[in-house]
Design a protein around this motif. Sequence first.
Motif, PDB file in Angstrom:
ATOM      1  N   TYR A  16      53.026  43.024  34.992  1.00  0.00           N
ATOM      2  CA  TYR A  16      52.596  43.023  36.385  1.00  0.00           C
ATOM      3  C   TYR A  16      53.624  43.753  37.229  1.00  0.00           C
ATOM      4  CZ  TYR A  16      51.353  41.394  41.012  1.00  0.00           C
ATOM      5  OH  TYR A  16      51.003  41.341  42.334  1.00  0.00           O
ATOM      6  N   SER A  20      52.550  48.714  41.736  1.00  0.00           N
ATOM      7  CA  SER A  20      51.286  49.314  41.311  1.00  0.00           C
ATOM      8  C   SER A  20      50.090  48.697  42.027  1.00  0.00           C
ATOM      9  CB  SER A  20      51.109  49.186  39.794  1.00  0.00           C
ATOM     10  OG  SER A  20      50.932  47.827  39.428  1.00  0.00           O
ATOM     11  N   LYS A  21      50.276  47.517  42.623  1.00  0.00           N
ATOM     12  CA  LYS A  21      49.198  46.846  43.344  1.00  0.00           C
ATOM     13  C   LYS A  21      49.315  47.021  44.856  1.00  0.00           C
ATOM     14  CE  LYS A  21      47.624  44.798  39.631  1.00  0.00           C
ATOM     15  NZ  LYS A  21      46.331  45.043  39.063  1.00  0.00           N
ATOM     16  N   LEU A  23      49.203  48.204  48.702  1.00  0.00           N
ATOM     17  CA  LEU A  23      48.169  48.824  49.521  1.00  0.00           C
ATOM     18  C   LEU A  23      48.513  50.285  49.799  1.00  0.00           C
ATOM     19  CD1 LEU A  23      45.518  48.342  50.982  1.00  0.00           C
ATOM     20  CD2 LEU A  23      46.826  47.646  52.979  1.00  0.00           C
ATOM     21  N   LEU A  26      47.693  52.306  46.679  1.00  0.00           N
ATOM     22  CA  LEU A  26      46.242  52.338  46.540  1.00  0.00           C
ATOM     23  C   LEU A  26      45.620  53.288  47.559  1.00  0.00           C
ATOM     24  CD1 LEU A  26      43.756  51.250  45.111  1.00  0.00           C
ATOM     25  CD2 LEU A  26      43.779  49.322  46.686  1.00  0.00           C
ATOM     26  N   ALA A  46      35.713  51.193  44.466  1.00  0.00           N
ATOM     27  CA  ALA A  46      36.373  50.041  43.842  1.00  0.00           C
ATOM     28  C   ALA A  46      36.406  50.197  42.331  1.00  0.00           C
ATOM     29  CB  ALA A  46      35.655  48.751  44.236  1.00  0.00           C
ATOM     30  N   GLY A  50      39.694  50.761  40.209  1.00  0.00           N
ATOM     31  CA  GLY A  50      39.978  49.546  39.447  1.00  0.00           C
ATOM     32  C   GLY A  50      40.474  48.381  40.284  1.00  0.00           C
ATOM     33  N   VAL A  51      39.909  48.231  41.473  1.00  0.00           N
ATOM     34  CA  VAL A  51      40.304  47.138  42.365  1.00  0.00           C
ATOM     35  C   VAL A  51      39.066  46.437  42.908  1.00  0.00           C
ATOM     36  CG1 VAL A  51      42.484  48.210  43.042  1.00  0.00           C
ATOM     37  CG2 VAL A  51      40.429  48.661  44.376  1.00  0.00           C
ATOM     38  N   GLU A  52      39.295  45.320  43.574  1.00  0.00           N
ATOM     39  CA  GLU A  52      38.189  44.595  44.195  1.00  0.00           C
ATOM     40  C   GLU A  52      37.726  45.312  45.464  1.00  0.00           C
ATOM     41  OE1 GLU A  52      39.215  40.506  44.868  1.00  0.00           O
ATOM     42  OE2 GLU A  52      40.293  40.403  42.962  1.00  0.00           O
ATOM     43  N   ARG A  55      39.830  45.181  48.685  1.00  0.00           N
ATOM     44  CA  ARG A  55      40.969  46.094  48.786  1.00  0.00           C
ATOM     45  C   ARG A  55      40.512  47.452  49.334  1.00  0.00           C
ATOM     46  NH1 ARG A  55      45.937  44.669  48.892  1.00  0.00           N
ATOM     47  NH2 ARG A  55      46.682  46.177  47.419  1.00  0.00           N
TER      48      ARG A  55
END
Length: 106
Positions: A16, A20-21, A23, A26, A46, A50-52, A55
Amino acid sequence: MKLITTTTTSAPEESYSRKSKSLGLLCENFCKQKWIDGVIGIDGAAKLLGVERRRIYDIINILESLEIVERKCKNRYHWQGFKRLPEVLAQIQKEGVRDLEDEARK
């Protein structure tokens, strides 16, 4: 009496990374996409990134306020690009300065 304890640790399937997560990252990846005919579908974006969906809405809200994207209909946006960004940022700055001056007068 002696207690014996064992611990097991399993390595995560994927490491994790907060970066990389983020905002910001992204949003950067979102802006690098080549949207067909400038049309952005929330579900497709999305899936592509590869995100919800939430996001993607976070990104869309930011970009819409900067006039980089424009809402066309439910779950559909049109890519306007960065051509108006300097003008929009100048307006935001002007409003911020005016607000600070108004607060200072109070």
